[in-house]
Design a protein around this motif. Structure first.
Motif, PDB file in Angstrom:
ATOM      1  N   THR A   1       0.833  -1.206   0.000  1.00  0.00           N
ATOM      2  CA  THR A   1       0.000   0.000   0.000  1.00  0.00           C
ATOM      3  C   THR A   1       0.868   1.255   0.000  1.00  0.00           C
ATOM      4  OG1 THR A   1      -1.865  -1.073   1.084  1.00  0.00           O
ATOM      5  CG2 THR A   1      -1.719   1.300   1.329  1.00  0.00           C
ATOM      6  N   ILE A   2       1.911   1.255   0.816  1.00  0.00           N
ATOM      7  CA  ILE A   2       2.794   2.424   0.896  1.00  0.00           C
ATOM      8  C   ILE A   2       3.572   2.596  -0.404  1.00  0.00           C
ATOM      9  CG2 ILE A   2       4.808   3.405   2.073  1.00  0.00           C
ATOM     10  CD1 ILE A   2       3.741   1.938   4.640  1.00  0.00           C
ATOM     11  N   VAL A   3       4.128   1.504  -0.913  1.00  0.00           N
ATOM     12  CA  VAL A   3       4.985   1.586  -2.097  1.00  0.00           C
ATOM     13  C   VAL A   3       4.181   1.838  -3.374  1.00  0.00           C
ATOM     14  CG1 VAL A   3       6.575   0.252  -3.553  1.00  0.00           C
ATOM     15  CG2 VAL A   3       6.810   0.187  -1.073  1.00  0.00           C
ATOM     16  N   GLU A   4       3.059   1.142  -3.536  1.00  0.00           N
ATOM     17  CA  GLU A   4       2.282   1.230  -4.776  1.00  0.00           C
ATOM     18  C   GLU A   4       1.182   2.285  -4.733  1.00  0.00           C
ATOM     19  OE1 GLU A   4       0.796  -2.736  -5.387  1.00  0.00           O
ATOM     20  OE2 GLU A   4       2.802  -3.588  -5.151  1.00  0.00           O
ATOM     21  N   GLY A   5       0.754   2.671  -3.541  1.00  0.00           N
ATOM     22  CA  GLY A   5      -0.364   3.590  -3.413  1.00  0.00           C
ATOM     23  C   GLY A   5      -1.681   2.857  -3.610  1.00  0.00           C
TER      24      GLY A   5
END
Length: 90
Positions: free
Chosen positions: A22-26
């Protein structure tokens, strides 16, 4: 406005790997991608922090944070108490 991160109902999953993704890909509708903007080691530190907010950790796990300025001790630091019946002598 995002979800509260304090409960066990997470749209995109609550496992460390899912939070990392979630953090890396959005995510659509509000969560931008931070991939390439934050070093991976720091992303994992954020994952650990987010998980600590969620209340999904075992209750016997205490934070290593020093709460010396806290008004009262952490609920996790308290010893379990037996429930008392109303009107029972103490």
């Amino acid at each position: 406005m995002g979800p509260p991160l304090m409960d066990d109902k997470w749209i995109y999953g609550s496992s460390p790997q899912q939070i990392h993704a979630t953090i890396v890909e959005g995510r659509p509708n509000g969560m931008p991608s931070f991939g390439g903007k934050i070093p991976d080691q720091q992303v994992w530190q954020i994952v650990a922090y987010v998980r600590s907010l969620s209340g999904q950790l075992r209750k016997d796990v205490r934070s290593t944070r020093n709460d010396h300025m806290s008004v009262h001790p952490s609920d996790q630091a308290r010893r379990p108490e037996e429930p008392k019946l109303m009107g029972e002598p103490q």
